[in-house]
Design an enzyme around this catalytic site. Structure first.
Site, PDB file in Angstrom:
ATOM      1  N   CYS A 122       0.803  -1.231   0.000  1.00 31.09           N
ATOM      2  CA  CYS A 122       0.000   0.000   0.000  1.00 31.09           C
ATOM      3  C   CYS A 122       0.838   1.285   0.000  1.00 31.09           C
ATOM      4  O   CYS A 122       0.381   2.308  -0.499  1.00 31.09           O
ATOM      5  CB  CYS A 122      -0.997  -0.001   1.158  1.00 31.09           C
ATOM      6  SG  CYS A 122      -0.245  -0.098   2.793  1.00 31.09           S
ATOM      7  N   CYS A 130      -3.469  -2.715  -0.781  1.00 33.35           N
ATOM      8  CA  CYS A 130      -2.375  -3.609  -0.387  1.00 33.35           C
ATOM      9  C   CYS A 130      -2.151  -4.743  -1.386  1.00 33.35           C
ATOM     10  O   CYS A 130      -1.434  -5.704  -1.081  1.00 33.35           O
ATOM     11  CB  CYS A 130      -2.659  -4.179   0.997  1.00 33.35           C
ATOM     12  SG  CYS A 130      -2.967  -2.902   2.228  1.00 33.35           S
ATOM     13  N   LYS A 195      -5.437  -8.720  11.781  1.00 35.63           N
ATOM     14  CA  LYS A 195      -5.359  -7.289  11.534  1.00 35.63           C
ATOM     15  C   LYS A 195      -6.754  -6.794  11.182  1.00 35.63           C
ATOM     16  O   LYS A 195      -7.354  -7.236  10.205  1.00 35.63           O
ATOM     17  CB  LYS A 195      -4.379  -7.024  10.389  1.00 35.63           C
ATOM     18  CG  LYS A 195      -4.277  -5.554  10.018  1.00 35.63           C
ATOM     19  CD  LYS A 195      -3.133  -5.314   9.052  1.00 35.63           C
ATOM     20  CE  LYS A 195      -3.095  -3.868   8.607  1.00 35.63           C
ATOM     21  NZ  LYS A 195      -1.984  -3.621   7.659  1.00 35.63           N
ATOM     22  N   ARG A 205      -1.325   6.384   7.849  1.00 34.47           N
ATOM     23  CA  ARG A 205      -1.562   6.587   6.418  1.00 34.47           C
ATOM     24  C   ARG A 205      -1.114   7.970   5.975  1.00 34.47           C
ATOM     25  O   ARG A 205      -0.734   8.161   4.825  1.00 34.47           O
ATOM     26  CB  ARG A 205      -3.025   6.303   6.072  1.00 34.47           C
ATOM     27  CG  ARG A 205      -3.320   4.813   6.226  1.00 34.47           C
ATOM     28  CD  ARG A 205      -4.762   4.446   5.934  1.00 34.47           C
ATOM     29  NE  ARG A 205      -4.998   3.058   6.340  1.00 34.47           N
ATOM     30  CZ  ARG A 205      -6.194   2.494   6.392  1.00 34.47           C
ATOM     31  NH1 ARG A 205      -7.271   3.190   6.051  1.00 34.47           N
ATOM     32  NH2 ARG A 205      -6.318   1.236   6.762  1.00 34.47           N
ATOM     33  N   LYS A 248      -3.449  -6.611  15.786  1.00 37.64           N
ATOM     34  CA  LYS A 248      -3.331  -5.189  15.460  1.00 37.64           C
ATOM     35  C   LYS A 248      -4.694  -4.618  15.137  1.00 37.64           C
ATOM     36  O   LYS A 248      -5.409  -5.251  14.365  1.00 37.64           O
ATOM     37  CB  LYS A 248      -2.412  -5.071  14.236  1.00 37.64           C
ATOM     38  CG  LYS A 248      -2.267  -3.675  13.690  1.00 37.64           C
ATOM     39  CD  LYS A 248      -1.431  -3.710  12.451  1.00 37.64           C
ATOM     40  CE  LYS A 248      -1.386  -2.313  11.868  1.00 37.64           C
ATOM     41  NZ  LYS A 248      -0.802  -2.289  10.570  1.00 37.64           N
ATOM     42  N   SER A 274      -0.640   3.725  15.191  1.00 37.44           N
ATOM     43  CA  SER A 274      -0.464   5.175  15.089  1.00 37.44           C
ATOM     44  C   SER A 274      -1.557   5.977  15.795  1.00 37.44           C
ATOM     45  O   SER A 274      -1.267   6.935  16.508  1.00 37.44           O
ATOM     46  CB  SER A 274      -0.380   5.575  13.618  1.00 37.44           C
ATOM     47  OG  SER A 274      -1.530   5.151  12.903  1.00 37.44           O
ATOM     48  N   TYR A 313       5.465   3.262  18.672  1.00 32.58           N
ATOM     49  CA  TYR A 313       6.153   4.529  18.385  1.00 32.58           C
ATOM     50  C   TYR A 313       6.670   5.153  19.684  1.00 32.58           C
ATOM     51  O   TYR A 313       7.423   6.120  19.631  1.00 32.58           O
ATOM     52  CB  TYR A 313       5.196   5.490  17.652  1.00 32.58           C
ATOM     53  CG  TYR A 313       4.622   4.857  16.395  1.00 32.58           C
ATOM     54  CD1 TYR A 313       5.360   4.816  15.225  1.00 32.58           C
ATOM     55  CD2 TYR A 313       3.366   4.238  16.405  1.00 32.58           C
ATOM     56  CE1 TYR A 313       4.861   4.190  14.080  1.00 32.58           C
ATOM     57  CE2 TYR A 313       2.858   3.611  15.278  1.00 32.58           C
ATOM     58  CZ  TYR A 313       3.610   3.590  14.124  1.00 32.58           C
ATOM     59  OH  TYR A 313       3.128   2.950  12.997  1.00 32.58           O
TER      60      TYR A 313
END
Ligand code: PBG
Length: 324
Positions: A122, A130, A195, A205, A248, A274, A313
């Site tokens: 993606c 994807c 996922k 994104r 996820k 994220s 992160y």
């Protein structure tokens, strides 16, 4: 009058006693830090929706890896953001693609760093899906071929672990076969087995410039309402040869993490995605929550739920806090 009740507070009296009876420990070895690599030079550009996360060109990657290693983090996950995108995501499996060059560089400069390659299309396709698209449909089997090429090129560049995230059926079987044929039978597969089609990927994104240009990902990513389907996904991926399973996102799926841990004996990875990061950052920047306490509580919760490893992160911050 004799009251009868349990005195749970006996074991909470002091910090030392609380530490002695603590059941869950977050360790720096649990952390995997995601990196976004871009073409060009001299680039260290903050992602607007993810404060503290940067786009890095290769010449700025070395200092980042040095910092990560100094903090004791042993594993990174690399995402490429190429300049050129096309219908079939050619840059995903190009020998000189941005991710391939980043992997080669990291392994050359610091061979002990575990480099995990996210295997998806993606970030590389003009339509942002994807897989291969025809008449606005994402085709399963033709996509597998490209994913295998991507995985093999990442392994050739030196990736230690391949992490397919595209959610095509049979991706683990196809990639395992392709890696074995190419002589990479010792490269493990960390499957994004479970996922969900989640709104929590929004800031990623932006960072990866990978939003679908039409439609959504609901024909390949899972319905957030489903639990039994997670078992079916995990079973297929194990049968196909996965070495790690991933759930996820993490925060809204703690029950799934626990269920998968209870049923399947593979190392389990939670992806603290994220959107989960950006929400905490935004609230912290407003002074509404205490960032450190909230982050440590969230990640400890993921481990308590059953995660062995966490992609986050926050990894650098957590490594610093753990060392304090
Ligand atoms: C690629 C991929 C995505 C994420 C990791 N790999 C985005 C998506 O599926 O749209 C999201 C990670 C995050 O939100 O932090 N398919």
């Amino acid at each position: 009058m004799s009251l009868s009740f349990d005195r749970h507070r006996r074991l909470r009296q002091t910090a030392a006693i609380r530490a002695m009876v603590r059941e869950t420990h977050l360790r720096v070895d649990d952390l995997i830090y995601p990196l976004f690599v871009v073409e060009g030079s001299g680039i260290r550009r903050e992602v607007p929706s993810m404060p503290g996360v940067y786009h890095l060109s290769l010449d700025r990657l070395t200092e980042e890896i040095d910092e990560i290693a100094k903090l004791g983090i042993r594993a990174v996950m690399v995402f490429g953001v190429p300049d050129e995108k096309d219908e079939v995501g050619s840059q995903a499996y190009c020998e000189t693609g941005i991710v391939q060059r980043a992997i080669r560089q990291i392994k050359a400069e610091r061979s002990e760093m575990v480099v995990i390659a996210d295997t998806c299309l993606c970030e590389y396709t003009s339509h942002g899906h994807c897989g291969v698209v025809e008449n606005e449909q994402v085709l399963n089997d033709p996509s597998l071929e490209l994913l295998v090429k991507t995985a093999v090129s990442q392994a050739q560049a030196g990736a230690d672990i391949i992490a397919p995230s595209n959610m095509m059926d049979g991706f683990v079987a196809a990639i395992r076969h392709g890696l074995d044929e190419a002589g990479f039978e010792n490269v493990p597969i960390m499957s994004y087995a479970i996922k969900y089609a989640s709104a929590f990927y929004g800031p990623f994104r932006d960072a990866a410039d990978s939003a679908p240009q039409f439609g959504d990902r609901k024909t390949y990513q899972m319905d957030p309402a489903n639990r039994l389907e997670a078992f079916r996904e995990a079973e297929s991926d194990i049968k196909e040869g996965a070495d790690f399973l991933m759930v996820k996102p993490a925060l809204a799926y703690m029950d799934i993490i626990r269920d998968i841990k209870n049923r399947f004996p593979l190392p389990l990875v939670a992806y603290n995605v994220s959107g989960e990061y950006s929400m905490v950052k935004a609230a912290a920047q407003n002074g509404w929550i205490d960032e450190k306490s909230v982050v440590m509580e969230m990640l400890t919760g993921m481990k308590r739920a059953g995660a062995d490893l966490i992609i986050t992160y926050f990894a650098k911050d957590v490594a610093r806090w753990l060392a304090e």
